[in-house]
Scaffold this active site. Sequence first.
Site, mmCIF file in Angstrom:
data_model
loop_
_atom_site.group_PDB
_atom_site.id
_atom_site.type_symbol
_atom_site.label_atom_id
_atom_site.label_comp_id
_atom_site.label_asym_id
_atom_site.label_seq_id
_atom_site.Cartn_x
_atom_site.Cartn_y
_atom_site.Cartn_z
ATOM 1 N N GLU A 44 0.842 -1.198 0.000
ATOM 2 C CA GLU A 44 0.000 0.000 0.000
ATOM 3 C C GLU A 44 0.870 1.238 0.000
ATOM 4 O O GLU A 44 1.922 1.269 0.615
ATOM 5 C CB GLU A 44 -0.856 0.037 1.271
ATOM 6 N N CYS B 60 -2.429 2.485 8.233
ATOM 7 C CA CYS B 60 -1.557 1.373 7.855
ATOM 8 C C CYS B 60 -2.306 0.041 7.829
ATOM 9 O O CYS B 60 -2.894 -0.361 8.819
ATOM 10 C CB CYS B 60 -0.413 1.259 8.845
HETATM 11 N N1 SAH Z 1 7.775 0.785 11.440
HETATM 12 C C1 SAH Z 1 8.044 2.183 11.334
HETATM 13 C C2 SAH Z 1 7.324 2.878 10.194
HETATM 14 C C3 SAH Z 1 5.911 2.496 9.895
HETATM 15 S S1 SAH Z 1 4.648 3.053 10.984
HETATM 16 C C4 SAH Z 1 7.767 2.871 12.647
HETATM 17 O O1 SAH Z 1 7.346 2.213 13.584
HETATM 18 O O2 SAH Z 1 8.034 4.058 12.765
HETATM 19 C C5 SAH Z 1 4.564 4.794 10.790
HETATM 20 C C6 SAH Z 1 4.019 5.523 12.003
HETATM 21 O O3 SAH Z 1 2.597 5.342 12.117
HETATM 22 C C7 SAH Z 1 4.592 5.024 13.313
HETATM 23 O O4 SAH Z 1 4.874 6.112 14.147
HETATM 24 C C8 SAH Z 1 3.439 4.189 13.869
HETATM 25 O O5 SAH Z 1 3.572 4.014 15.239
HETATM 26 C C9 SAH Z 1 2.253 5.003 13.449
HETATM 27 N N2 SAH Z 1 0.959 4.335 13.425
HETATM 28 C C10 SAH Z 1 0.659 3.028 13.303
HETATM 29 N N3 SAH Z 1 -0.673 2.819 13.325
HETATM 30 C C11 SAH Z 1 -1.238 4.037 13.451
HETATM 31 C C12 SAH Z 1 -2.593 4.497 13.519
HETATM 32 N N4 SAH Z 1 -3.607 3.665 13.447
HETATM 33 N N5 SAH Z 1 -2.788 5.836 13.647
HETATM 34 C C13 SAH Z 1 -1.753 6.704 13.697
HETATM 35 N N6 SAH Z 1 -0.465 6.334 13.627
HETATM 36 C C14 SAH Z 1 -0.211 5.014 13.515
#
Ligand code: SAH
Length: 339
Positions: A87, A327
Amino acid sequence: MNIYGMTRAGLCKYFEEIGENPAKAAIILDGIYKKGMTDFSGFGFAERNIRRLSEDFDFALPEVVEKRENETAAKLLLRLSDGEFAETVLMRQRFGNVVCVSTQVGCNMGCAFCRSGLLKRRRDLTTAEILGQVLLVSREFSEEISGVSVMGIGEPFDNFNAVKDFCELVTDDCGFAVGRRRVTVSTCGIAPKIREYAELPRPCSLAISLHAPDDDLRSRLMPINKRYSIKEVLDAAEYFTKKTVHRVTLEYVMLRDVNDSAEHAERLAKLIAGRDFYVNLIPYNSTDTEFRKSPPERVEEFCAVLKANGAVATKRREFGAELDAACGQLRADYLKKST
Ligand code: SAH
């Protein structure tokens, strides 16, 4: 090999190995990314070179299987050559378009609030598949790309080499030429990889998903914290800042009644006092987890307490919620519909 996975250095090496002038590398990148060429016929190369290049490289890209779009965001679901999905999201921000790319199919980090982890990591994406996301977004929505967030599905530092090459390629003057400070790699905090990233000759920007001001809470939200404590992660981040002079962003997703009290804000401010970090408060994109987003007034208060305690903090605007762009959501919806 896939041509979209080749960095300038990789192409130079290739040409040297076949006894050709490595200056052709820049010509190829320029042709592909600036002029949109999808075969080797238009570069003005000798016939034998065209034949050799066509035998050694292909221009395969993932297939777009779903496209959603509104004024502030756009999203693509891509089918990869082995049938897996990736995605990617385009965020239309005031200062330009930012593409959010995925780096793995699924994710093993298991953060409690994140939908991506519902699918365990099935494989890493290749450099070509990560770059392909930027290319397809710019093509499908005819948009100029001015920034890249490596914040889609997957943990970038769990796929270090592909992400490193992607950063090289997307910032190359002959490629997309996105400024290094406008490409942000976000990690859940794999401390040794943060240090390795800091050692690269020209690293891009770095963001760390912190989400909690103490190890106890962070370990409950993010299992990786049991391996690398907050201290180890912030020390590595500080090392990155020293090496690169880029200020590191600490991402903090606001989870209602979990990490969003004034006391949490005070503890966070204390944790980073005297260090050159920048806190970005992220609205939680509600999904079918047990977590809920913090109400706006709670976010305001949290931000105010941080600032009153000397921290530099901003609130992130919300993107893509109405597109189900959180995500992992699009893939899940698509599979539900097609089964
Ligand atoms: N694995 C990496 C990058 C991918 S996640 C990381 O952990 O940084 C990207 C960001 O989105 C991260 O800060 C994660 O904690 C956050 N995230 C995941 N699910 C989310 C959601 N439902 N709402 C807002 N942020 C979210």
